[in-house]
Design a protein around this motif. Structure first.
Motif, PDB file in Angstrom:
ATOM      1  N   TRP A  98       0.854  -1.192   0.000  1.00  0.00           N
ATOM      2  CA  TRP A  98       0.000   0.000   0.000  1.00  0.00           C
ATOM      3  C   TRP A  98       0.885   1.236   0.000  1.00  0.00           C
ATOM      4  N   THR A  99       0.340   2.335  -0.484  1.00  0.00           N
ATOM      5  CA  THR A  99       1.050   3.605  -0.413  1.00  0.00           C
ATOM      6  C   THR A  99       0.583   4.351   0.827  1.00  0.00           C
ATOM      7  N   VAL A 100       1.535   4.834   1.597  1.00  0.00           N
ATOM      8  CA  VAL A 100       1.243   5.594   2.812  1.00  0.00           C
ATOM      9  C   VAL A 100       1.961   6.932   2.698  1.00  0.00           C
ATOM     10  N   TRP A 101       1.195   8.022   2.835  1.00  0.00           N
ATOM     11  CA  TRP A 101       1.728   9.380   2.760  1.00  0.00           C
ATOM     12  C   TRP A 101       1.788   9.939   4.180  1.00  0.00           C
ATOM     13  N   VAL A 102       2.960  10.356   4.622  1.00  0.00           N
ATOM     14  CA  VAL A 102       3.130  10.865   5.985  1.00  0.00           C
ATOM     15  C   VAL A 102       3.701  12.271   5.913  1.00  0.00           C
ATOM     16  N   GLU A 103       2.963  13.212   6.487  1.00  0.00           N
ATOM     17  CA  GLU A 103       3.440  14.594   6.571  1.00  0.00           C
ATOM     18  C   GLU A 103       4.687  14.631   7.447  1.00  0.00           C
ATOM     19  N   PRO A 104       5.656  15.506   7.144  1.00  0.00           N
ATOM     20  CA  PRO A 104       6.923  15.520   7.882  1.00  0.00           C
ATOM     21  C   PRO A 104       6.767  15.775   9.385  1.00  0.00           C
ATOM     22  N   GLU A 105       5.741  16.489   9.792  1.00  0.00           N
ATOM     23  CA  GLU A 105       5.551  16.816  11.216  1.00  0.00           C
ATOM     24  C   GLU A 105       5.003  15.649  12.029  1.00  0.00           C
ATOM     25  N   VAL A 106       4.417  14.671  11.374  1.00  0.00           N
ATOM     26  CA  VAL A 106       3.689  13.608  12.079  1.00  0.00           C
ATOM     27  C   VAL A 106       4.585  12.851  13.057  1.00  0.00           C
ATOM     28  N   ARG A 107       5.798  12.540  12.669  1.00  0.00           N
ATOM     29  CA  ARG A 107       6.711  11.784  13.538  1.00  0.00           C
ATOM     30  C   ARG A 107       6.903  12.519  14.874  1.00  0.00           C
ATOM     31  N   GLY A 108       7.159  13.815  14.826  1.00  0.00           N
ATOM     32  CA  GLY A 108       7.338  14.597  16.055  1.00  0.00           C
ATOM     33  C   GLY A 108       6.059  14.687  16.879  1.00  0.00           C
ATOM     34  N   TRP A 109       4.939  14.871  16.199  1.00  0.00           N
ATOM     35  CA  TRP A 109       3.658  14.921  16.915  1.00  0.00           C
ATOM     36  C   TRP A 109       3.374  13.610  17.631  1.00  0.00           C
ATOM     37  N   LEU A 110       3.645  12.499  16.957  1.00  0.00           N
ATOM     38  CA  LEU A 110       3.406  11.197  17.585  1.00  0.00           C
ATOM     39  C   LEU A 110       4.327  10.992  18.782  1.00  0.00           C
ATOM     40  N   ALA A 111       5.553  11.482  18.719  1.00  0.00           N
ATOM     41  CA  ALA A 111       6.465  11.389  19.864  1.00  0.00           C
ATOM     42  C   ALA A 111       5.901  12.163  21.049  1.00  0.00           C
ATOM     43  N   GLU A 112       5.380  13.374  20.785  1.00  0.00           N
ATOM     44  CA  GLU A 112       4.766  14.168  21.860  1.00  0.00           C
ATOM     45  C   GLU A 112       3.557  13.452  22.446  1.00  0.00           C
ATOM     46  N   LEU A 113       2.716  12.910  21.568  1.00  0.00           N
ATOM     47  CA  LEU A 113       1.525  12.201  22.037  1.00  0.00           C
ATOM     48  C   LEU A 113       1.906  10.975  22.859  1.00  0.00           C
ATOM     49  N   ALA A 114       2.939  10.259  22.425  1.00  0.00           N
ATOM     50  CA  ALA A 114       3.382   9.068  23.150  1.00  0.00           C
ATOM     51  C   ALA A 114       3.964   9.427  24.519  1.00  0.00           C
ATOM     52  N   ASP A 115       4.488  10.646  24.676  1.00  0.00           N
ATOM     53  CA  ASP A 115       4.981  11.092  25.981  1.00  0.00           C
ATOM     54  C   ASP A 115       3.838  11.372  26.952  1.00  0.00           C
ATOM     55  N   THR A 116       2.651  11.661  26.417  1.00  0.00           N
ATOM     56  CA  THR A 116       1.495  12.010  27.245  1.00  0.00           C
ATOM     57  C   THR A 116       0.525  10.841  27.411  1.00  0.00           C
ATOM     58  N   PHE A 117       0.377  10.039  26.382  1.00  0.00           N
ATOM     59  CA  PHE A 117      -0.611   8.961  26.368  1.00  0.00           C
ATOM     60  C   PHE A 117       0.063   7.612  26.186  1.00  0.00           C
ATOM     61  N   GLY A 118      -0.613   6.575  26.633  1.00  0.00           N
ATOM     62  CA  GLY A 118      -0.313   5.230  26.154  1.00  0.00           C
ATOM     63  C   GLY A 118      -1.012   5.105  24.812  1.00  0.00           C
ATOM     64  N   ILE A 119      -0.290   4.721  23.771  1.00  0.00           N
ATOM     65  CA  ILE A 119      -0.865   4.618  22.426  1.00  0.00           C
ATOM     66  C   ILE A 119      -1.406   3.207  22.212  1.00  0.00           C
ATOM     67  N   VAL A 120      -2.597   3.127  21.634  1.00  0.00           N
ATOM     68  CA  VAL A 120      -3.227   1.863  21.265  1.00  0.00           C
ATOM     69  C   VAL A 120      -3.652   1.973  19.808  1.00  0.00           C
ATOM     70  N   TRP A 121      -3.197   1.057  18.967  1.00  0.00           N
ATOM     71  CA  TRP A 121      -3.634   1.069  17.563  1.00  0.00           C
ATOM     72  C   TRP A 121      -5.113   0.734  17.485  1.00  0.00           C
TER      73      TRP A 121
END
Length: 186
Positions: free
Chosen positions: A37-60
């Protein structure tokens, strides 16, 4: 906890007939069946997910059953995140709330999670109702999802934050900021 979808949240579809926007990272992961599959990821997403993971437990909370193997490495998340295993899409669920909602409610009851945020391109206020209101149970007798709604505890509205993304845009800085604020002060 933060329930995290992939398509329409991390994977920002460019839209019909449009190519990826400038600066967007393009990946070609394979799903659990080996389909590319093709997945398009905006450049900021990686940093945002790191911030979110610092605040939340992530569940897919995604149809990517192999999200830990296929998606986590692309966006810098751990490869051992818990995942809500979703049924095949749209098998008798009502049209007024997201087809994932009965399974999310079942997951919350089974894990005894009573407070969570959920970011997805298919959620709406109707999902807040379906997660927080026990009265929805008798609305359409005989439906498979009804048992889940009727026999699992409701979540308090104050303990839910649902964020709807636009699939062609994915998560935004403002949405991430709202989630972080709620997660830190909720």
């Amino acid at each position: 906890m933060l329930l995290l979808d992939v398509d329409g949240v991390i994977n920002s579809y460019p839209g019909p007939g449009n190519g990826a926007r400038s600066g967007v990272e393009v990946y070609r992961p394979r799903d659990e069946d080996g389909v590319e599959w093709t997945v398009w990821v905006e450049p900021e997403v990686r940093g945002w997910l790191a911030e979110l993971a610092d605040t939340f437990g992530i569940v897919w909370c995604t149809t990517w059953r192999n999200a830990n193997e296929a998606i986590s490495p692309l966006v810098g998340l751990p490869t051992d995140l818990p995942q809500i295993l979703l049924p095949v899409r749209g098998r008798g669920e009502p049209f007024w709330f997201c087809w994932k909602t009965p399974q999310v409610r079942r997951w919350a009851a089974g894990t005894r999670v009573t407070r969570f945020a959920w970011i997805d391109d298919e959620v709406s206020d109707a999902d807040v109702d379906a997660l927080s209101e026990p009265w929805l149970a008798g609305r359409l007798p005989g439906k498979r999802w009804e048992w889940t709604i009727q026999h699992t505890p409701a979540i308090r509205r104050d303990d839910l934050m649902l964020v709807r993304t636009r699939p062609q845009v994915g998560m935004t800085e403002r949405q991430v900021g709202d989630l972080l604020e709620w997660g830190r002060h909720g």
